[in-house]
Design a protein around this motif. Structure first.
Motif, PDB file in Angstrom:
ATOM      1  N   GLU A  68       0.818  -1.216   0.000  1.00 44.35           N
ATOM      2  CA  GLU A  68       0.000   0.000   0.000  1.00 44.35           C
ATOM      3  C   GLU A  68       0.857   1.274   0.000  1.00 44.35           C
ATOM      4  OE1 GLU A  68      -4.045   1.584   0.487  1.00 44.35           O
ATOM      5  OE2 GLU A  68      -3.584  -0.525   0.779  1.00 44.35           O
ATOM      6  N   ASP A  69       1.955   1.264   0.740  1.00 38.64           N
ATOM      7  CA  ASP A  69       2.780   2.471   0.838  1.00 38.64           C
ATOM      8  C   ASP A  69       3.550   2.771  -0.452  1.00 38.64           C
ATOM      9  OD1 ASP A  69       4.364   0.174   1.397  1.00 38.64           O
ATOM     10  OD2 ASP A  69       5.889   1.438   2.338  1.00 38.64           O
ATOM     11  N   LEU A  70       3.664   1.802  -1.373  1.00 33.36           N
ATOM     12  CA  LEU A  70       4.355   2.029  -2.646  1.00 33.36           C
ATOM     13  C   LEU A  70       3.418   2.576  -3.724  1.00 33.36           C
ATOM     14  CD1 LEU A  70       6.558  -1.187  -2.901  1.00 33.36           C
ATOM     15  CD2 LEU A  70       7.166   1.046  -1.952  1.00 33.36           C
ATOM     16  N   ARG A  71       2.133   2.404  -3.540  1.00 38.79           N
ATOM     17  CA  ARG A  71       1.166   2.768  -4.570  1.00 38.79           C
ATOM     18  C   ARG A  71       1.194   4.243  -4.971  1.00 38.79           C
ATOM     19  NH1 ARG A  71      -3.878  -1.152  -2.760  1.00 38.79           N
ATOM     20  NH2 ARG A  71      -2.651  -3.079  -2.864  1.00 38.79           N
ATOM     21  N   PRO A  72       1.267   5.182  -4.036  1.00 39.45           N
ATOM     22  CA  PRO A  72       1.319   6.589  -4.447  1.00 39.45           C
ATOM     23  C   PRO A  72       2.524   6.910  -5.336  1.00 39.45           C
ATOM     24  CG  PRO A  72       0.767   6.442  -2.122  1.00 39.45           C
ATOM     25  CD  PRO A  72       1.164   5.058  -2.572  1.00 39.45           C
ATOM     26  N   ARG A  73       3.659   6.283  -5.060  1.00 39.43           N
ATOM     27  CA  ARG A  73       4.848   6.530  -5.896  1.00 39.43           C
ATOM     28  C   ARG A  73       4.637   6.004  -7.303  1.00 39.43           C
ATOM     29  NH1 ARG A  73      10.293   5.164  -2.766  1.00 39.43           N
ATOM     30  NH2 ARG A  73      11.118   5.937  -4.736  1.00 39.43           N
ATOM     31  N   LEU A  74       4.024   4.829  -7.413  1.00 40.63           N
ATOM     32  CA  LEU A  74       3.740   4.272  -8.732  1.00 40.63           C
ATOM     33  C   LEU A  74       2.726   5.133  -9.488  1.00 40.63           C
ATOM     34  CD1 LEU A  74       3.624   0.524  -7.695  1.00 40.63           C
ATOM     35  CD2 LEU A  74       5.362   1.606  -9.140  1.00 40.63           C
ATOM     36  N   MET A  75       1.742   5.635  -8.780  1.00 43.14           N
ATOM     37  CA  MET A  75       0.727   6.483  -9.413  1.00 43.14           C
ATOM     38  C   MET A  75       1.344   7.793  -9.911  1.00 43.14           C
ATOM     39  SD  MET A  75      -2.371   5.642  -6.778  1.00 43.14           S
ATOM     40  CE  MET A  75      -3.744   6.371  -7.667  1.00 43.14           C
ATOM     41  N   ARG A  76       2.216   8.382  -9.123  1.00 43.78           N
ATOM     42  CA  ARG A  76       2.907   9.606  -9.555  1.00 43.78           C
ATOM     43  C   ARG A  76       3.787   9.333 -10.773  1.00 43.78           C
ATOM     44  NH1 ARG A  76       3.379  10.352  -4.045  1.00 43.78           N
ATOM     45  NH2 ARG A  76       5.544   9.665  -4.001  1.00 43.78           N
ATOM     46  N   ALA A  77       4.443   8.187 -10.776  1.00 42.70           N
ATOM     47  CA  ALA A  77       5.297   7.827 -11.913  1.00 42.70           C
ATOM     48  C   ALA A  77       4.473   7.716 -13.185  1.00 42.70           C
ATOM     49  CB  ALA A  77       6.035   6.515 -11.622  1.00 42.70           C
ATOM     50  N   ALA A  78       3.304   7.086 -13.101  1.00 45.46           N
ATOM     51  CA  ALA A  78       2.440   6.945 -14.279  1.00 45.46           C
ATOM     52  C   ALA A  78       1.965   8.306 -14.778  1.00 45.46           C
ATOM     53  CB  ALA A  78       1.245   6.050 -13.956  1.00 45.46           C
ATOM     54  N   GLU A  79       1.640   9.195 -13.860  1.00 48.28           N
ATOM     55  CA  GLU A  79       1.205  10.548 -14.250  1.00 48.28           C
ATOM     56  C   GLU A  79       2.304  11.289 -15.006  1.00 48.28           C
ATOM     57  OE1 GLU A  79      -1.630  12.152 -14.147  1.00 48.28           O
ATOM     58  OE2 GLU A  79      -2.787  10.721 -12.992  1.00 48.28           O
ATOM     59  N   ALA A  80       3.555  10.973 -14.705  1.00 46.44           N
ATOM     60  CA  ALA A  80       4.696  11.664 -15.320  1.00 46.44           C
ATOM     61  C   ALA A  80       5.118  11.058 -16.655  1.00 46.44           C
ATOM     62  CB  ALA A  80       5.880  11.654 -14.358  1.00 46.44           C
ATOM     63  N   CYS A  81       4.400  10.068 -17.150  1.00 46.63           N
ATOM     64  CA  CYS A  81       4.737   9.447 -18.431  1.00 46.63           C
ATOM     65  C   CYS A  81       4.947  10.533 -19.493  1.00 46.63           C
ATOM     66  CB  CYS A  81       3.600   8.503 -18.837  1.00 46.63           C
ATOM     67  SG  CYS A  81       3.513   8.140 -20.592  1.00 46.63           S
ATOM     68  N   PRO A  82       6.109  10.559 -20.151  1.00 48.05           N
ATOM     69  CA  PRO A  82       6.400  11.619 -21.127  1.00 48.05           C
ATOM     70  C   PRO A  82       5.418  11.672 -22.302  1.00 48.05           C
ATOM     71  CG  PRO A  82       8.404  10.397 -20.601  1.00 48.05           C
ATOM     72  CD  PRO A  82       7.267   9.684 -19.941  1.00 48.05           C
ATOM     73  N   VAL A  83       4.917  10.532 -22.745  1.00 47.88           N
ATOM     74  CA  VAL A  83       3.951  10.558 -23.851  1.00 47.88           C
ATOM     75  C   VAL A  83       2.662  11.212 -23.372  1.00 47.88           C
ATOM     76  CG1 VAL A  83       2.587   9.161 -25.450  1.00 47.88           C
ATOM     77  CG2 VAL A  83       4.962   8.544 -24.982  1.00 47.88           C
ATOM     78  N   LYS A  84       2.187  10.826 -22.207  1.00 44.88           N
ATOM     79  CA  LYS A  84       0.984  11.442 -21.629  1.00 44.88           C
ATOM     80  C   LYS A  84       1.175  12.946 -21.458  1.00 44.88           C
ATOM     81  CE  LYS A  84      -1.692  11.374 -17.352  1.00 44.88           C
ATOM     82  NZ  LYS A  84      -1.350  12.727 -16.974  1.00 44.88           N
ATOM     83  N   GLN A  85       2.333  13.339 -20.959  1.00 43.52           N
ATOM     84  CA  GLN A  85       2.612  14.759 -20.737  1.00 43.52           C
ATOM     85  C   GLN A  85       2.721  15.557 -22.034  1.00 43.52           C
ATOM     86  OE1 GLN A  85       2.598  16.323 -17.774  1.00 43.52           O
ATOM     87  NE2 GLN A  85       1.977  14.351 -16.968  1.00 43.52           N
ATOM     88  N   SER A  86       2.932  14.871 -23.149  1.00 43.79           N
ATOM     89  CA  SER A  86       3.078  15.536 -24.442  1.00 43.79           C
ATOM     90  C   SER A  86       1.746  15.792 -25.137  1.00 43.79           C
ATOM     91  CB  SER A  86       3.973  14.695 -25.370  1.00 43.79           C
ATOM     92  OG  SER A  86       5.262  14.580 -24.815  1.00 43.79           O
TER      93      SER A  86
END
Length: 101
Positions: A68-86
């Motif tokens: 459970e404590d790792l999930r927020p880090r994984l979610m933030r990483a997915a949000e930072a996907c360069p293709v998504k950000q583009s």
């Protein structure tokens, strides 16, 4: 029957692949078992000209056993996907997560 592939299909696959790649890198660094993770991208196009992508619904299914404590880090990483950000900021991008699927 063969599925018709449109040019924007490549874009949706790129977003999904980018998210999975970023999640895999992050999970490895956190020592989390990432096997079995899936990403599905559903598109919604505008109904009035000009025809454009209006919304992407991204469903991320993570395997069981991720702490459970790792999930927020994984979610933030997915949000930072360069293709998504583009993508253009007018495109609504909704990410829905399921853990232990």
């Amino acid at each position: 029957q063969a599925k018709t592939l449109f040019p924007y299909t490549t874009l949706f696959r790129s977003v999904g692949t980018c998210i999975l790649t970023i999640l895999g890198i992050q999970a490895k660094g956190l020592g989390a078992d990432f096997r079995g993770a899936r990403v599905e991208v559903e598109k919604h196009m505008t109904t009035v000209p000009p025809r454009r992508i209006a919304r992407l619904d991204i469903r991320i299914s993570m395997p069981a056993g991720i702490a459970e404590d790792l999930r927020p880090r994984l979610m933030r990483a997915a949000e930072a996907c360069p293709v998504k950000q583009s993508l253009h900021p007018d495109i609504v991008i909704a990410m829905d997560w399921s853990w232990g699927a």
